[in-house]
Design a protein around this motif. Structure first.
Motif, PDB file in Angstrom:
ATOM      1  N   ASP A 195      23.276  48.237  22.313  1.00 33.52           N
ATOM      2  CA  ASP A 195      23.048  49.658  22.595  1.00 33.52           C
ATOM      3  C   ASP A 195      24.160  50.546  22.042  1.00 33.52           C
ATOM      4  OD1 ASP A 195      20.726  48.964  23.943  1.00 33.52           O
ATOM      5  OD2 ASP A 195      21.734  48.846  25.887  1.00 33.52           O
ATOM      6  N   THR A 196      25.395  50.145  22.254  1.00 35.83           N
ATOM      7  CA  THR A 196      26.528  50.998  21.880  1.00 35.83           C
ATOM      8  C   THR A 196      27.116  50.667  20.514  1.00 35.83           C
ATOM      9  OG1 THR A 196      28.150  49.513  22.898  1.00 35.83           O
ATOM     10  CG2 THR A 196      27.141  51.190  24.317  1.00 35.83           C
ATOM     11  N   ARG A 197      26.805  49.477  19.982  1.00 37.34           N
ATOM     12  CA  ARG A 197      27.426  48.978  18.745  1.00 37.34           C
ATOM     13  C   ARG A 197      28.947  48.915  18.873  1.00 37.34           C
ATOM     14  NH1 ARG A 197      23.448  46.936  15.109  1.00 37.34           N
ATOM     15  NH2 ARG A 197      21.575  47.564  16.204  1.00 37.34           N
ATOM     16  N   GLN A 198      29.406  48.666  20.086  1.00 37.85           N
ATOM     17  CA  GLN A 198      30.824  48.484  20.357  1.00 37.85           C
ATOM     18  C   GLN A 198      31.125  46.997  20.489  1.00 37.85           C
ATOM     19  OE1 GLN A 198      33.376  51.329  21.408  1.00 37.85           O
ATOM     20  NE2 GLN A 198      31.990  52.050  19.818  1.00 37.85           N
ATOM     21  N   LEU A 199      32.288  46.606  19.989  1.00 35.76           N
ATOM     22  CA  LEU A 199      32.703  45.212  20.056  1.00 35.76           C
ATOM     23  C   LEU A 199      33.428  44.950  21.374  1.00 35.76           C
ATOM     24  CD1 LEU A 199      32.258  43.260  17.627  1.00 35.76           C
ATOM     25  CD2 LEU A 199      34.712  43.392  17.219  1.00 35.76           C
ATOM     26  N   ALA A 200      33.217  43.774  21.938  1.00 34.44           N
ATOM     27  CA  ALA A 200      33.972  43.330  23.110  1.00 34.44           C
ATOM     28  C   ALA A 200      34.081  41.816  23.039  1.00 34.44           C
ATOM     29  CB  ALA A 200      33.296  43.762  24.409  1.00 34.44           C
ATOM     30  N   GLU A 201      35.185  41.294  23.558  1.00 31.46           N
ATOM     31  CA  GLU A 201      35.421  39.853  23.467  1.00 31.46           C
ATOM     32  C   GLU A 201      36.071  39.355  24.751  1.00 31.46           C
ATOM     33  OE1 GLU A 201      37.181  36.659  20.173  1.00 31.46           O
ATOM     34  OE2 GLU A 201      37.747  38.775  20.069  1.00 31.46           O
ATOM     35  N   LEU A 202      35.573  38.222  25.225  1.00 27.71           N
ATOM     36  CA  LEU A 202      36.173  37.515  26.353  1.00 27.71           C
ATOM     37  C   LEU A 202      36.819  36.259  25.794  1.00 27.71           C
ATOM     38  CD1 LEU A 202      36.521  37.356  29.476  1.00 27.71           C
ATOM     39  CD2 LEU A 202      34.392  36.027  29.523  1.00 27.71           C
ATOM     40  N   ASP A 236      37.564  44.149  33.593  1.00 19.39           N
ATOM     41  CA  ASP A 236      36.236  44.121  34.212  1.00 19.39           C
ATOM     42  C   ASP A 236      35.203  44.818  33.332  1.00 19.39           C
ATOM     43  OD1 ASP A 236      37.296  42.771  36.360  1.00 19.39           O
ATOM     44  OD2 ASP A 236      37.497  44.559  37.618  1.00 19.39           O
ATOM     45  N   ARG A 237      35.590  45.945  32.743  1.00 17.71           N
ATOM     46  CA  ARG A 237      34.673  46.690  31.872  1.00 17.71           C
ATOM     47  C   ARG A 237      34.275  45.855  30.655  1.00 17.71           C
ATOM     48  NH1 ARG A 237      38.091  50.637  29.052  1.00 17.71           N
ATOM     49  NH2 ARG A 237      38.464  48.763  27.797  1.00 17.71           N
ATOM     50  N   ASP A 238      35.260  45.291  29.968  1.00 19.46           N
ATOM     51  CA  ASP A 238      34.977  44.520  28.754  1.00 19.46           C
ATOM     52  C   ASP A 238      34.166  43.267  29.071  1.00 19.46           C
ATOM     53  OD1 ASP A 238      36.569  46.407  27.501  1.00 19.46           O
ATOM     54  OD2 ASP A 238      38.351  45.124  27.484  1.00 19.46           O
ATOM     55  N   ARG A 239      34.514  42.617  30.171  1.00 23.85           N
ATOM     56  CA  ARG A 239      33.796  41.405  30.577  1.00 23.85           C
ATOM     57  C   ARG A 239      32.329  41.710  30.857  1.00 23.85           C
ATOM     58  NH1 ARG A 239      35.313  38.534  36.215  1.00 23.85           N
ATOM     59  NH2 ARG A 239      34.856  40.676  36.817  1.00 23.85           N
ATOM     60  N   GLU A 240      32.061  42.848  31.475  1.00 24.59           N
ATOM     61  CA  GLU A 240      30.681  43.249  31.750  1.00 24.59           C
ATOM     62  C   GLU A 240      29.920  43.528  30.456  1.00 24.59           C
ATOM     63  OE1 GLU A 240      28.934  43.261  34.395  1.00 24.59           O
ATOM     64  OE2 GLU A 240      30.441  42.922  35.958  1.00 24.59           O
ATOM     65  N   VAL A 241      30.593  44.111  29.473  1.00 25.82           N
ATOM     66  CA  VAL A 241      29.948  44.363  28.182  1.00 25.82           C
ATOM     67  C   VAL A 241      29.515  43.043  27.545  1.00 25.82           C
ATOM     68  CG1 VAL A 241      30.311  45.196  25.822  1.00 25.82           C
ATOM     69  CG2 VAL A 241      31.156  46.536  27.758  1.00 25.82           C
ATOM     70  N   VAL A 242      30.394  42.048  27.585  1.00 28.78           N
ATOM     71  CA  VAL A 242      30.072  40.737  27.015  1.00 28.78           C
ATOM     72  C   VAL A 242      28.887  40.118  27.746  1.00 28.78           C
ATOM     73  CG1 VAL A 242      30.903  38.380  26.659  1.00 28.78           C
ATOM     74  CG2 VAL A 242      32.419  40.320  26.182  1.00 28.78           C
ATOM     75  N   ALA A 243      28.945  40.106  29.067  1.00 29.76           N
ATOM     76  CA  ALA A 243      27.877  39.488  29.850  1.00 29.76           C
ATOM     77  C   ALA A 243      26.546  40.203  29.635  1.00 29.76           C
ATOM     78  CB  ALA A 243      28.250  39.492  31.331  1.00 29.76           C
ATOM     79  N   ASP A 244      26.582  41.524  29.568  1.00 26.39           N
ATOM     80  CA  ASP A 244      25.348  42.284  29.365  1.00 26.39           C
ATOM     81  C   ASP A 244      24.743  41.987  27.995  1.00 26.39           C
ATOM     82  OD1 ASP A 244      23.494  44.393  30.339  1.00 26.39           O
ATOM     83  OD2 ASP A 244      24.248  45.493  28.608  1.00 26.39           O
ATOM     84  N   ALA A 245      25.599  41.850  26.991  1.00 18.34           N
ATOM     85  CA  ALA A 245      25.104  41.598  25.634  1.00 18.34           C
ATOM     86  C   ALA A 245      24.444  40.227  25.512  1.00 18.34           C
ATOM     87  CB  ALA A 245      26.248  41.720  24.628  1.00 18.34           C
ATOM     88  N   VAL A 246      24.967  39.223  26.217  1.00 21.31           N
ATOM     89  CA  VAL A 246      24.366  37.882  26.129  1.00 21.31           C
ATOM     90  C   VAL A 246      23.284  37.674  27.181  1.00 21.31           C
ATOM     91  CG1 VAL A 246      26.475  36.916  25.157  1.00 21.31           C
ATOM     92  CG2 VAL A 246      26.077  36.739  27.611  1.00 21.31           C
ATOM     93  N   GLY A 247      23.126  38.645  28.089  1.00 21.14           N
ATOM     94  CA  GLY A 247      22.066  38.565  29.083  1.00 21.14           C
ATOM     95  C   GLY A 247      22.289  37.494  30.124  1.00 21.14           C
ATOM     96  N   ALA A 248      23.539  37.360  30.569  1.00 21.30           N
ATOM     97  CA  ALA A 248      23.868  36.325  31.553  1.00 21.30           C
ATOM     98  C   ALA A 248      24.858  36.887  32.562  1.00 21.30           C
ATOM     99  CB  ALA A 248      24.467  35.102  30.860  1.00 21.30           C
ATOM    100  N   PRO A 249      24.897  36.317  33.771  1.00 22.69           N
ATOM    101  CA  PRO A 249      25.902  36.749  34.745  1.00 22.69           C
ATOM    102  C   PRO A 249      27.314  36.498  34.226  1.00 22.69           C
ATOM    103  CG  PRO A 249      24.189  35.426  35.803  1.00 22.69           C
ATOM    104  CD  PRO A 249      23.982  35.296  34.329  1.00 22.69           C
TER     105      PRO A 249
END
Length: 282
Positions: A195-202, A236-249
């Motif tokens: 949606d945002t085309r923003q990068l995030a990494e865990l 917490d914000r970045d971790r949520e972006v990663v989880a949302d992108a892969v569709g998993a908790p």
């Protein structure tokens, strides 16, 4: 064909992220992670080649440099490269007719799309050089470093004509040692949010002073390359972006990295010397 390549790349950039944990699960554990979790850089290129072949019937040539793989499609006028790990926004198309002194050069925009301190855009770049004399392809991936204030080379590969995979993916006895290479000093999931085309990494570093393999050691990186540690809002914000992108908790994503790190530790030679993972902001 070009439209097929364009659509495949666009889909994979957001649906099949870079994940250095997946093949550890596949080759040392109980099997690969779900497709939405993505795969290593080589598997991203394998997936690109598979999808293009499925839609067009055209097979890829898989050029390699060490552990890295790029999918190459060749025709009479030139070559097209798909290398999702390098996050280029469009297929890398090089035309023979554009050669100067037997070299075709291209600079293409890539993710992440960062911003400078003054708010001006600072997109990443992929620079390509195709040498027609020896058919080698050089790939340089550059990102803007907010800390340094200028572009820096993040990755550099030279794909030679005689370095081509004959089997994709290779046999397991060839893959396993590569997964334990000293350069692999972390396990991580890096996403480009659809949606945002923003990068995030865990990221879970595997090496560093006093490094432990536990949830407290997890860090994140945001689109600007800023590092955040557990217990902070940014983490917490970045971790949520990663989880949302892969569709998993969130817990499933963290567990995948923690389990992969344990698999790596159990399989790695006792003498394996890993370089410390940098915890500096980019």
């Amino acid at each position: 064909m070009q439209e097929v390549q364009r659509s495949v790349l666009a889909e994979l950039l957001t649906s099949y992220p870079y994940n250095s944990a997946s093949q550890l699960h596949e080759y040392f554990g109980g099997g690969p992670l779900p497709p939405s979790f993505g795969g290593s850089c080589a598997w991203q290129s394998f997936e690109a080649g598979r999808a293009v072949a499925e839609r067009s019937g055209v097979e890829s040539e898989y050029r390699i440099d060490g552990r890295h793989v790029a999918a190459v499609h060749r025709d009479a006028e030139g070559i097209t490269i798909l290398d999702p790990y390098l996050l280029h926004r469009l297929p890398l198309r090089l035309e023979r007719a554009d050669a100067v002194d037997s070299t075709v050069s291209l600079t293409a925009e890539a993710y992440p799309l960062r911003v400078r301190a003054d708010g001006s855009p600072a997109p990443s770049r992929v620079r390509v050089r195709w040498n027609l004399d020896d058919d080698s392809v050089g790939l340089n991936y550059l990102r803007f470093s907010p800390r340094r204030g200028h572009q820096v080379i993040s990755r550099s590969f030279l794909m030679r004509a005689d370095q081509v995979l004959t089997e994709a993916p290779p046999a397991a006895d060839r893959v396993r040692p590569l997964l334990l290479h000293p350069e692999q000093h972390s396990v991580s999931v890096r996403v480009l949010h659809p949606d945002t085309r923003q990068l995030a990494e865990l990221v879970l570093p595997l090496a560093g002073q006093g490094q432990r393999i536990d949830a407290q050691s997890l860090i994140t990186k945001d689109n600007q390359g800023a590092v955040a540690r557990r217990g902070t809002r940014a983490f917490d914000r970045d971790r949520e972006v990663v989880a949302d992108a892969v569709g998993a908790p969130v817990q499933d994503v963290e567990s995948a990295l923690l389990e992969a790190a344990e698999l790596h530790r159990g399989a790695a030679p006792a003498a394996l010397d890993l370089a410390d993972y940098s915890l500096e902001d980019e």
